[in-house]
Design an enzyme around this catalytic site. Structure first.
Site, PDB file in Angstrom:
ATOM      1  N   GLY A  32       0.811  -1.211   0.000  1.00 23.25           N
ATOM      2  CA  GLY A  32       0.000   0.000   0.000  1.00 23.25           C
ATOM      3  C   GLY A  32       0.843   1.260   0.000  1.00 23.25           C
ATOM      4  O   GLY A  32       2.066   1.233   0.069  1.00 23.25           O
ATOM      5  N   CYS A  33       0.174   2.404  -0.060  1.00 20.14           N
ATOM      6  CA  CYS A  33       0.857   3.695  -0.078  1.00 20.14           C
ATOM      7  C   CYS A  33       1.538   3.995   1.244  1.00 20.14           C
ATOM      8  O   CYS A  33       0.961   3.809   2.312  1.00 20.14           O
ATOM      9  CB  CYS A  33      -0.145   4.814  -0.344  1.00 20.14           C
ATOM     10  SG  CYS A  33      -0.186   5.348  -2.046  1.00 20.14           S
ATOM     11  N   SER A  34       2.770   4.478   1.183  1.00 18.23           N
ATOM     12  CA  SER A  34       3.500   5.020   2.332  1.00 18.23           C
ATOM     13  C   SER A  34       3.528   4.084   3.528  1.00 18.23           C
ATOM     14  O   SER A  34       3.543   4.525   4.671  1.00 18.23           O
ATOM     15  CB  SER A  34       2.901   6.371   2.747  1.00 18.23           C
ATOM     16  OG  SER A  34       3.023   7.292   1.709  1.00 18.23           O
TER      17      SER A  34
END
Length: 703
Positions: free
Chosen positions: A611-613
């Site tokens: 996932g993001c970040s």
């Protein structure tokens, strides 16, 4: 796709203590600084680092304009899901956003019929202000002077320096038993600057102690909690053992012993600077492993600084600490950090574009800027010291040549020529250009620099072909400001096995796990069939689900959840009982298992968080970074892969497929880090997306 002649203090004052890129008596117009060599000095007026990057990026853009062959391909929607807030401990997840954004996003983008790549983002916590403030003015002074230190020490006598150090040491001793992070970190860095090369072990100890103070406190509390819980159930267990005349140690007692030893590792030493104990700890580093600590330092407590302390730790060599000022480099570290922040800000802005061509042109330009930034970290920040990051060559010729060179440079006037430093320099021979060699020689041997250059160049040329194929594992330990930069993607490291760790204590805890947990994947390897996955848990990433569903379901032994939220007990089981945990959705899914519950687990699974970040740490003021990946690490997961910033679905899915398929297909003994590096090439935007994944932990292989 997407998203360094000040007056030299006597008796070992600061300027004489750290191996520094400025330790040379040369004019400001010289080309021979140990700082990054500057080939062109047409003007005495120096452009800022950001201007340098912008100019270079614009030239590159003109050369490549119109060459991107995927401008007309589909674009991707922002992945917008709100994750549960977890106060300051919550995951720092940026571009897989909120439910609210999903609704509005679907309205504004309905007309492009899903042609945008989706950013896997959580907006439950928006990215804090990463900007480092306005760039310092008036920094266009002698690049070879120790500006950051001399300005603070110029009028201070040696006796006053000794007095200041005594006061720093007294303060250190007052708080060492339970130190507040902000004060402790600054004390450690200032004392390290004073100690320097006079006492390499003390310097390295202090630099090491400056990392992850808050996380160490949290880890101590977490271990104490587990110990109390274990001891509560030990009474009945002990009675049963006596009744059954069980003579062997129970699993509980082994676990209790492990936790007690773990607590000792993370405890702050109440006796102060126990250097003998630190030496013993370094002996636990694997022979094929090199630890490099990178931290920014400045005498001013609230300043981030442009001076890099680079400390190299090995089992068989004395520590080496190098001070690298970047203020006068073409790209200072503060400029690099600002450029990184600007790229991330513009990435979020670009994700809102609905025109296909504008979307791709914007992101392609950002990819180009990220590439230039990464290359500049190697060329203009590290420069001639980039070889310090490389694993040691096992060829005995390197050590032999270092001994010979030590004698030759001693004849050239280099006093106290350190063998460990020469080994490190020669270990990176294949990375050193003639300009690098000239810079090192003129910086370290000021009495006869030209003669020293001849000796050094001859040694480098002799070893160049022997150091190219050095193997081994690099562990990066980065301070709170530098952790967000993709160091692993620099050309000198991109094809090498590199992981990150928060601090030395986590490396020691992994070594302990090898001893106390024989069933750990660090020992027996990863059984790829024992995998649990969570795919599209928010049911709003249909493209990702479509690309991965059939494959995941067809893998023998794999279990998981698709298109719906997993129950908390399923995630707990996945991290504790399985060998591999794959998360392909928005953020890291903290709403399915919060961070506090996660860190209480006994983690066993290699965790791949796409996932993001998911590997980003948010820094608020003077506090240390916080993010969900810290919970996975504190839970004991042997390896955690996450993204440093925001990613989009199709491109990160390309990375996911390339990584998992190539690794699993390679079969028994295949090291995951090899494929973590190779799979970056599978993305369309190889720097904006391909450089995002990083790994925390130790290397693992398939069993």
């Amino acid at each position: 796709s997407s998203c360094r002649k000040t007056r030299k203090p006597k008796n070992g004052a600061i300027a004489d203590k750290v191996k520094t890129a400025e330790n040379t008596q040369m004019s400001s117009t010289s080309d021979d600084s140990l700082n990054v060599p500057r080939k062109h000095q047409k003007s005495t007026k120096k452009a800022s680092g950001s201007d340098f990057l912008k100019e270079k990026a614009e030239k590159t853009k003109k050369r490549t304009r119109g060459k991107a062959n995927f401008i007309n391909e589909e674009v991707e929607f922002p992945r917008t899901i709100e994750e549960e807030r977890e106060d300051l401990e919550m995951s720092f997840e940026v571009l897989r956003g909120s439910d609210e954004e999903t609704v509005s996003g679907s309205k504004t983008r309905a007309r492009v019929d899903g042609e945008c790549e989706v950013l896997r983002r959580d907006s439950g916590l928006e990215q804090g202000n990463w900007a480092l403030g306005p760039e310092k003015k008036g920094s266009d002074s002698n690049a070879l002077n120790m500006q950051l230190f001399s300005s603070a020490l110029e009028s201070v006598s040696v006796s006053h320096l000794d007095s200041i150090y005594s006061q720093l040491q007294e303060a250190f001793l007052c708080i060492k038993h339970y130190p507040p992070s902000t004060i402790y970190v600054q004390l450690c860095k200032l004392m390290a600057l004073y100690s320097g090369s006079r006492d390499p072990f003390t310097t390295a100890f202090l630099v090491s102690e400056s990392l992850s103070v808050t996380v160490r406190h949290q880890m101590i509390n977490n271990v104490n909690r587990k110990l109390r819980k274990l001891k509560k159930g030990s009474v009945s267990s002990a009675a049963e053992q006596l009744k059954g005349l069980v003579l062997e140690e129970s699993i509980g007692s082994i676990k209790e012993q492990h936790l007690s030893q773990l607590e000792d590792i993370f405890q702050f030493n109440t006796s102060g600077q126990d250097i003998d104990h630190f030496r013993e700890q370094l002996q636990q580093i694997s022979g094929d492993t090199v630890v490099c600590i990178l931290t920014l330092v400045d005498p001013q407590p609230d300043a981030i600084g442009d001076t890099l302390l680079l400390t190299r730790l090995e089992q068989t060599c004395s520590p080496v600490t190098i001070c690298i000022p970047t203020t006068q480099a073409k790209l200072s570290l503060s400029s690099a950090l600002r450029e990184f922040d600007a790229i991330q800000k513009e990435q979020r802005e670009t994700s809102n574009l609905t025109d296909r061509r504008e979307w791709w042109e914007g992101r392609t330009d950002l990819d180009r800027r990220m590439k230039l930034l990464i290359e500049s970290l190697e060329d203009h920040v590290l420069g001639c010291w980039k070889g310090v990051l490389l694993p040691s060559s096992q060829d005995p010729a390197v050590a032999e040549e270092a001994c010979n060179l030590q004698k030759q440079l001693g004849e050239c006037g280099w006093e106290n020529c350190e063998l460990a430093l020469l080994k490190v320099i020669l270990n990176g021979s294949h990375q050193l250009t003639p300009q690098h060699v000239k810079s090192i020689a003129h910086g370290l041997c000021q009495s006869q620099p030209d003669r020293a250059q001849v000796f050094l160049q001859a040694a480098v040329d002799k070893l160049r072909h022997l150091t190219v194929h050095s193997s081994g594992h690099l562990i990066l330990m980065l301070d709170k400001h530098l952790q967000k930069l993709p160091w692993e993607n620099m050309p000198c490291l991109v094809s090498r096995p590199v992981t990150r760790m928060l601090c030395l204590q986590f490396l020691l805890s992994s070594v302990l796990a090898r001893k106390c947990q024989p069933q750990s994947v660090l020992i027996r390897g990863v059984n790829a069939s024992n995998t649990f996955y969570v795919l599209n848990p928010h049911a709003n990433l249909p493209g990702t689900e479509e690309r991965l569903r059939d494959w995941f379901q067809s893998e023998p032994g794999w279990k998981g959840v698709i298109g719906k939220a997993p129950a908390p007990h399923q995630v707990q089981s996945a991290l504790s009982e399985y060998d591999m945990y794959i998360y392909a959705g928005h953020g890291a899914g903290v709403q399915f298992l919060d961070g506090q519950s996660l860190m209480r687990l006994d983690g066993n699974a290699v965790s791949l968080l796409f996932g993001c970040s998911t590997a980003a740490l948010v820094v608020r003021g003077n506090l240390e970074g916080a993010g969900i990946i810290l919970k996975y690490i504190m839970a004991g997961c042997p390896l955690v892969l996450g993204n440093l910033w925001d990613v989009t679905d199709r491109d990160i899915d390309r990375y996911t497929v390339a990584l998992l398929q190539s690794w699993i297909k390679a079969g028994s003994g295949a090291p995951v880090l090899r494929y973590v590096a190779q799979s970056r090439q599978a993305t369309k935007l190889r720097h904006l997306i391909g450089a995002a994944p990083v790994v925390y932990g130790l290397p693992v292989s398939l069993c």
